[in-house]
Design a protein around this motif. Structure first.
Motif, mmCIF file in Angstrom:
data_model
loop_
_atom_site.group_PDB
_atom_site.id
_atom_site.type_symbol
_atom_site.label_atom_id
_atom_site.label_comp_id
_atom_site.label_asym_id
_atom_site.label_seq_id
_atom_site.Cartn_x
_atom_site.Cartn_y
_atom_site.Cartn_z
ATOM 1 N N VAL A 562 39.224 42.645 39.289
ATOM 2 C CA VAL A 562 39.228 43.547 38.103
ATOM 3 C C VAL A 562 40.736 43.591 37.311
ATOM 4 O O VAL A 562 40.565 43.594 36.101
ATOM 5 N N ILE A 563 41.658 43.110 38.078
ATOM 6 C CA ILE A 563 42.960 43.215 37.481
ATOM 7 C C ILE A 563 43.071 41.758 36.532
ATOM 8 O O ILE A 563 43.579 41.616 35.406
ATOM 9 N N ASP A 564 42.156 40.619 36.861
ATOM 10 C CA ASP A 564 42.602 39.495 36.308
ATOM 11 C C ASP A 564 41.407 39.560 35.068
ATOM 12 O O ASP A 564 41.758 39.287 33.860
ATOM 13 N N THR A 565 40.343 40.524 35.311
ATOM 14 C CA THR A 565 39.364 40.749 34.034
ATOM 15 C C THR A 565 40.079 41.519 33.037
ATOM 16 O O THR A 565 40.177 41.546 31.884
ATOM 17 N N LEU A 566 40.836 42.613 33.285
ATOM 18 C CA LEU A 566 41.662 43.559 32.469
ATOM 19 C C LEU A 566 42.527 42.806 31.852
ATOM 20 O O LEU A 566 43.036 43.059 30.388
ATOM 21 N N LYS A 567 43.526 41.858 32.581
ATOM 22 C CA LYS A 567 44.550 40.975 31.908
ATOM 23 C C LYS A 567 43.812 40.237 30.606
ATOM 24 O O LYS A 567 44.499 40.000 29.393
ATOM 25 N N LYS A 568 42.383 39.589 30.927
ATOM 26 C CA LYS A 568 42.010 38.764 29.931
ATOM 27 C C LYS A 568 41.546 39.447 28.659
ATOM 28 O O LYS A 568 41.729 39.250 27.586
ATOM 29 N N THR A 569 41.383 40.890 29.113
ATOM 30 C CA THR A 569 40.744 41.679 27.959
ATOM 31 C C THR A 569 42.018 42.153 27.078
ATOM 32 O O THR A 569 41.998 42.054 25.789
#
Length: 573
Positions: A562-569
Motif C-alpha cells: 500500500v505504501i509503495d503504491t501510494l508513493k508511486k502515485t
C-alpha cells in the motif's frame, strides 16, 4: 402435546439439556462432551421424566455426523490422504484385524456364535472420526502431520466398515444368522455374496471417480458463482446444501455412507479458493448438530448394564482403550514412524462411535449378535468417549519418557532404518554452513525452493517418511524423524549449520529443537514459525531467535505494498 411440534420439542430438549450439562461438566474440569452424553441419558427412555423422540434424535444425529465429516473433508485434502497412505492403509487394516480378533476371542469365551463374535469384534475395532475431529481441533493439531495420519487412518477404517455393512447381510446365513437380500426375502449363498461384493465395489468406485473427476471442478465452480452474488445467506446455504445433498445422494444412489459422502463433499469443496470461508460459515451449525449427535448417543444408553454385567463391560472397555491402542502403537512403530506418531494414533483409536452403533444394530437385526452385545458396545462407546481426553493427556508424559535416547521406542525408531540417517554420499561441502529446514509442508516447500534457487545448501528434517524418500530421489539431503529428538538434528549436521529454520506447524517441540541446536552449535541462528501472539510472546521470552507469525507477516506485506503504491502515485502527480 400436538404431534406437529415433536421435532421442535426434541431439538429444544436436546440443546437445552446439552447446554446445562455441558456447562456443569466444564465447571467440574471435565470435557463438555461428557456433559452432552449425560444430557442424552437424562432425556432418554432409561431415566424417569421427559423422554425425547429417539427416532427424530437419531436423524438429527445423522445430520451432525454429515456436517462434522464435511468439516473433516474441508481440512483434509487428497494430497494429505495420499501422503499418509503408506501408514494409514496397512495400519488401519491390520489394527481392525487385531481388534476384531480380540473381540471374537472375548465373545467366544462368553459362549457366543462366530457370527456374533465377528460383529462384536468389528464394532470394537472402529473408532469415531467425529470424536477424533473434536479432539484434534481442541488441541490445535488437526493440520499437523500426526493429525493427518490419525484422520487418514480413521477414513480407511470407515471405508472398510462401509464394505462390511454391505456384505454382512449376504454372509449372515453362513455365520448363523438370517439372510435378507435387498428385496427383503430370505436366502443367499456364494453367488449372492460375489454379486453383492462386485456391486458394492462398483458403486463405491463410481462414486469416488465421479467426485474426483466431476465434483472437484463442478462444486467449487458453483460455490464461486454463489459467492459472486454477495449474499452471505446464499453462500452459507450453498455450503450446507452441498454437505447434506452430496451425503444423501452418495447413500441413495451409490450405497456409500452419509459420513463418507459428506467427507468427500468437503474434500472437493476444499479445491475452491473459498474453502476457508466455507469452513467458517458452516462452523456454528456443525457445532450445534454435533451436540445433538452426542446427546442422541446418550439416549441409547441402558444404565442397568453397569450393575448387571460390570465384568463384561470392563473387558469391553479394556479392548477399546488398551487392546487396540497397544496394537496400533506397535504397528506404527513397525512401519518406522516416530513414537510421537504412534502415541497420537493410539490415543485417537481409544474410543468407538457412530459406525460401531450401526454395526451393532445390523448384527442384532440379522440375529447374529444378542441384544446384550449392543448394550455392551453402546456402554463401551460412552465410557471410551468420556475417557478419550484423559487418554490424550496421558500420552504427553509417555511421549517424554519414550523420546529419551535410551528409550525402547527411540532405539526402535532408528534401528535399521535407512531414512533415519543421512546418506554417506552427501557432499561434504553441503554439510557446512547449511540451513537445517524442519518441516516440508506448504511453508517449508516454498523456503526450500527459494534456497535452492539461490544455491544455498540445506538439509530437510521431516516426519513423513514418504516425503523424505522422495526428496532423496530428487537429490535433496533429508532425514526422517521428529526434530525434537537430538538424534534427528545430529543427523542433519546441526553442529556445523549456519541456521535452523523451523517451518512445521507443530510447535510442541520447538523449544527442544532450539535447545539441542544451541547446545551443539552455540552460534547458530534460529527462525521459528508460530500461529498466535501467546506462542510468539513465549518464544521471544525464551530468546528463540526470529519469530514469524502468519497474520503479522501478511499485514506487513500488505502495508508495504500500500505504501509503495501510494508513493508511486504521488510521484506520478
Amino acid at each position: 402435546m400436538p404431534h406437529n411440534i415433536s421435532l421442535i420439542t426434541t431439538i429444544a430438549a436436546a440443546l437445552g439439556a446439552g447446554l446445562l450439562f455441558g456447562y456443569l461438566a466444564t465447571r467440574l474440569k471435565l470435557p463438555a462432551l461428557v456433559g452432552y452424553l449425560a444430557a442424552g441419558i437424562i432425556i432418554g427412555p432409561a431415566t424417569p421424566g421427559y423422554v425425547a423422540d429417539a427416532a427424530l434424535a437419531g436423524q438429527l444425529a445423522e445430520i451432525g455426523v454429515m456436517l462434522m465429516m464435511f468439516g473433516v473433508g474441508l481440512h483434509f485434502s487428497l494430497d494429505d490422504l495420499w501422503d499418509v497412505r503408506k501408514v494409514a492403509l496397512p495400519g488401519a487394516v491390520l489394527q481392525i484385524a487385531v481388534a476384531t480378533a480380540l473381540g471374537m476371542g472375548l465373545a467366544h469365551f462368553w459362549g457366543w456364535t462366530i457370527g456374533g463374535g465377528l460383529v462384536f469384534g468389528l464394532a470394537l475395532s472402529v473408532a469415531s472420526t467425529v470424536v477424533l475431529l473434536r479432539a484434534l481441533e481442541e488441541r490445535g493439531i488437526l493440520d499437523s502431520f500426526n493429525g493427518r495420519i490419525a484422520v487418514g487412518w480413521l477414513v480407511v477404517e470407515d471405508l472398510v466398515t462401509v464394505l462390511v455393512l454391505v456384505l454382512l447381510p449376504a454372509l449372515a446365513g453362513s455365520l448363523g444368522g438370517e439372510v435378507i437380500d435387498a428385496a427383503g426375502s430370505h436366502g443367499g449363498g456364494s453367488d449372492n455374496l460375489w454379486t453383492t461384493l462386485a456391486i458394492t465395489l462398483g458403486q463405491v468406485a463410481a462414486f469416488i471417480v465421479l467426485m474426483l473427476v466431476v465434483g472437484r471442478k463442478l462444486f467449487p465452480w458453483i460455490l464461486w458463482q454463489v459467492a459472486r452474488t454477495g449474499s452471505r445467506e446464499l453462500f452459507t446455504l450453498c455450503v450446507i446444501a452441498a454437505a447434506v445433498g452430496i451425503a444423501y445422494a452418495s447413500t441413495h444412489y451409490f450405497g456409500v455412507s452419509f459420513a463418507l459422502g459428506s467427507f468427500f463433499a468437503g474434500m472437493v469443496l476444499r479445491e475452491s479458493a473459498l474453502a476457508h470461508r466455507a469452513a467458517e460459515e458452516s462452523l456454528p451449525l456443525r457445532d450445534a448438530f454435533a451436540v445433538l449427535f452426542f446427546v442422541s448417543v446418550g439416549m441409547l444408553f441402558e444404565p442397568s448394564i453397569l450393575t448387571e454385567q460390570p465384568l463384561k463391560l470392563l473387558a469391553v472397555v479394556a479392548i477399546i482403550i488398551v487392546g487396540k491402542s497397544v496394537a496400533a502403537f506397535l504397528l506404527v512403530l513397525l512401519l518406522r514412524y516416530p513414537a510421537k506418531t504412534a502415541l497420537m494414533v493410539s490415543a485417537s483409536l481409544a474410543q468407538i462411535g457412530e459406525f460401531s452403533f450401526i454395526l451393532a444394530a445390523l448384527g442384532v437385526s440379522l440375529k447374529l449378535m444378542p441384544v446384550e452385545g449392543q448394550s455392551l458396545i453402546l456402554a463401551g462407546a460412552i465410557i471410551s468417549i468420556a475417557l478419550n481426553p484423559v487418554v490424550f493427556r496421558i500420552t504427553q508424559p509417555l511421549e517424554r519418557w519414550l523420546s529419551k535416547d535410551h528409550g525402547l521406542a527411540a532405539k526402535f525408531d532408528r534401528t535399521a532404518d535407512p531414512l533415519a540417517e543421512l546418506p554417506m554420499n552427501v557432499p561434504h561441502e553441503h554439510l557446512r554452513n547449511q540451513v537445517v529446514l524442519v518441516g516440508y509442508g506448504r511453508v517449508g516447500r516454498r523456503i526450500a525452493a527459494a534456497l535452492k534457487e539461490r544455491g544455498i545448501p540445506y538439509v530437510v528434517a521431516e516426519q513423513n517418511r514418504e516425503v523424505v524418500d522422495q526428496l532423496r530421489k530428487e537429490g535433496t539431503p533429508a532425514v526422517a524423524g521428529n526434530a525434537g529428538e537430538p538424534a534427528v538434528l545430529i543427523q542433519a549436521h546441526i553442529a556445523h549449520a549456519a541456521m535452523l529454520v523451523i517451518a512445521t506447524p507443530d510447535t510442541f517441540h520447538v523449544r527442544a529443537m532450539i535447545e539441542t541446536a544451541r547446545a551443539l552449535n552455540p552460534a547458530i541462528k534460529t527462525v521459528v514459525r508460530t500461529h498466535n501472539d501467546a506462542e510468539a510472546d513465549l518464544l521471544r521470552s525464551e530468546r528463540a531467535g526470529e519469530i514469524f507469525m502468519g497474520e503479522q507477516e501478511l499485514a506487513k506485506g500488505m502495508t508495504a505494498y500500500v505504501i509503495d503504491t501510494l508513493k508511486k502515485t504521488d510521484h506520478a502527480h
